[in-house]
Design a protein around this motif. Structure first.
Motif, PDB file in Angstrom:
ATOM      1  N   TYR A  47     116.642  43.938  50.789  1.00 25.35           N
ATOM      2  CA  TYR A  47     116.428  42.861  51.871  1.00 25.35           C
ATOM      3  C   TYR A  47     117.231  41.685  51.765  1.00 25.35           C
ATOM      4  O   TYR A  47     117.705  41.281  52.881  1.00 25.35           O
ATOM      5  N   ASN A  48     117.447  41.188  50.441  1.00 27.76           N
ATOM      6  CA  ASN A  48     118.201  39.806  50.460  1.00 27.76           C
ATOM      7  C   ASN A  48     119.697  40.226  50.171  1.00 27.76           C
ATOM      8  O   ASN A  48     120.354  39.199  49.837  1.00 27.76           O
ATOM      9  N   GLY A  49     120.081  41.377  50.153  1.00 25.07           N
ATOM     10  CA  GLY A  49     121.564  41.681  50.132  1.00 25.07           C
ATOM     11  C   GLY A  49     122.030  41.653  48.628  1.00 25.07           C
ATOM     12  O   GLY A  49     123.110  41.544  48.470  1.00 25.07           O
ATOM     13  N   LEU A  50     121.190  41.782  47.660  1.00 19.93           N
ATOM     14  CA  LEU A  50     121.597  41.584  46.160  1.00 19.93           C
ATOM     15  C   LEU A  50     122.341  42.833  45.907  1.00 19.93           C
ATOM     16  O   LEU A  50     123.301  42.972  44.846  1.00 19.93           O
ATOM     17  N   HIS A  51     122.556  44.155  46.584  1.00 22.54           N
ATOM     18  CA  HIS A  51     123.293  45.316  46.498  1.00 22.54           C
ATOM     19  C   HIS A  51     124.861  45.172  46.843  1.00 22.54           C
ATOM     20  O   HIS A  51     125.482  46.023  46.388  1.00 22.54           O
ATOM     21  N   THR A  56     113.367  46.276  43.935  1.00 26.53           N
ATOM     22  CA  THR A  56     114.288  46.798  44.682  1.00 26.53           C
ATOM     23  C   THR A  56     114.322  46.698  45.958  1.00 26.53           C
ATOM     24  O   THR A  56     115.472  46.369  46.756  1.00 26.53           O
ATOM     25  N   GLY A  57     113.353  46.685  46.539  1.00 26.94           N
ATOM     26  CA  GLY A  57     113.053  46.354  47.988  1.00 26.94           C
ATOM     27  C   GLY A  57     113.261  44.868  48.293  1.00 26.94           C
ATOM     28  O   GLY A  57     114.215  44.768  49.325  1.00 26.94           O
ATOM     29  N   LYS A  59     119.718  44.355  59.550  1.00 26.20           N
ATOM     30  CA  LYS A  59     120.727  45.443  59.006  1.00 26.20           C
ATOM     31  C   LYS A  59     119.935  46.602  58.370  1.00 26.20           C
ATOM     32  O   LYS A  59     118.786  46.530  57.871  1.00 26.20           O
ATOM     33  N   PRO A  60     120.839  47.791  58.546  1.00 33.46           N
ATOM     34  CA  PRO A  60     120.130  49.159  57.645  1.00 33.46           C
ATOM     35  C   PRO A  60     119.636  48.784  56.472  1.00 33.46           C
ATOM     36  O   PRO A  60     118.521  49.434  56.098  1.00 33.46           O
TER      37      PRO A  60
END
Length: 380
Positions: free
Chosen positions: A333-337, A328-329, A141-142
């Motif tokens: 990458y793991n979708g925590l956002h 943050t990276g 994903k982006p």
């Protein structure tokens, strides 16, 4: 939903044993003692012996697996899923990746600080993401691409912090930079291992404890045998043992005899990796894989704090920035956002579509897994 006492115990166990694993290995590196070939004290610099101890801990996961299996069989209604039978040799390739990467990382740990060691291991998501696209046909994903780019920036910042570090009491600058590069190189091998394991687990439904134990068995046996030729292979200034060979296991045992605390550190490494694997698998099962990732990030903070408290390293503000960027990276990458974006009206629909696509991919993997189980039952 509030966590149960058992879930809190698992989270605490994972955080504690994960931190102890790195700290005990670094603690062993801080000792000096007499050896077999010299009356003078010298540093305990035996990364391959330490790697053997680590694999012994992984090997013990097989014992835990069979204990859980036997305990479950005594119940009126057994619920433990041991997974399907498989040829153990299928795990030989991932085990060799694990053995190589672990040995390289223990060499690197003797050259750099424990906190940098733990932070730089975050590079694994870069290579795992790229290899999963190339060999597993996965489409990132982006947000995952952004996470990879952010992680690269974080690695540069941590490396820069090591470069400008004024603390040269323990290591020369060339050693520190070599150690950092070795850690990143090891993550390429770890990524290959993870891709191989993922492809194998989805296809064969192997219980994680059995998988870890099988890899540990191969790693322990092969690396123990390799200690014999390593005793005769010259390595020059690359190694810290008096004979300047790749690994002097006899010298390691002599140093342990003169200073038994070294054995305590090695046993701490062995025991902690076994409990860490068990706790990590249990956290993923009982809570979530996201929680496991967060706890792994907290482990870096614990290692950093303890290293500072013990005087193993000095505080550098640039490391804080590097850690935040790496965190943050990893989170991207793991979708925590996603939970944060879901609160924004214009982004909520995008998050739902993203999660639906991910669930569809997980459903496809589960379908392939079910087919594999059926084929296993039908085959003679």
């Amino acid at each position: 939903m509030a966590w149960t006492k058992y879930q809190l115990f698992l989270a605490g166990l994972m955080l504690t044993t994960g931190s102890l694993n790195t700290l005990s290995a670094k603690w062993a590196d801080t000792f000096s003692a007499e050896g077999c070939h010299s009356d003078k004290e010298h540093e305990f610099n035996h990364p391959f012996v330490q790697a053997v101890c680590m694999f012994l801990g992984e090997f013990s996961c097989l014992l835990v697996f069979h204990i859980l299996l036997c305990h479950d069989k005594r119940r009126p209604e057994p619920s433990f899923n041991p997974g399907q039978s498989f040829n153990p040799l299928l795990f030989f390739a991932p085990a060799m990746c694990d053995m190589t990467a672990t040995s390289i990382m223990y060499v690197a740990l003797s050259m750099t600080s424990a906190s940098s060691f733990q932070m730089l291991r975050g590079a694994v998501i870069i290579f795992t993401g790229l290899l999963s696209v190339a060999f597993l046909g996965r489409r990132l994903k982006p947000s995952q691409w952004v996470g990879i780019l952010t992680t690269i920036v974080g690695l540069v910042v941590v490396g820069l912090a090591d470069f400008i570090s004024k603390d040269k009491k323990e290591h020369q600058l060339s050693e520190i930079l070599t150690g950092d590069l070795l850690i990143i190189m090891a993550q390429v091998i770890v990524a290959v291992q993870m891709v191989l394991e993922e492809k194998f687990v989805y296809k064969h439904d192997v219980h994680p404890l059995k998988a870890v134990g099988t890899e540990g068995m191969f790693g322990f046996v092969v690396l123990t045998l390799l200690l014999i030729p390593m005793y005769f292979i010259p390595a020059g200034q690359f190694t810290g043992n008096p004979r300047q060979v790749l690994e002097d296991a006899l010298d390691a045992f002599c140093q342990i005899g003169f200073k038994p605390l070294i054995l305590v550190a090695l046993l701490g490494n062995t025991v902690s990796i076994a409990f860490f694997n068990f706790a990590g698998i249990s956290v993923t099962k009982e809570i979530s894989a996201t929680t496991r990732m967060v706890l792994d990030s907290l482990r870096t903070l614990v290692i950093w704090a303890v290293s500072l408290a013990l005087g193993w390293e000095t505080f550098h503000g640039l490391q804080v920035l590097g850690f935040v960027v790496l965190l943050t990276g990893t989170a991207l990458y793991n979708g925590l956002h996603r939970p944060l974006l879901a609160r924004i009206p214009y982004c909520a629909a995008w998050v739902q579509d993203d999660e639906a696509e991910e669930q569809a991919g997980a459903g496809e993997r589960e379908r392939l897994l079910s087919e594999a189980r059926v084929q296993a039952v039908d085959s003679p």
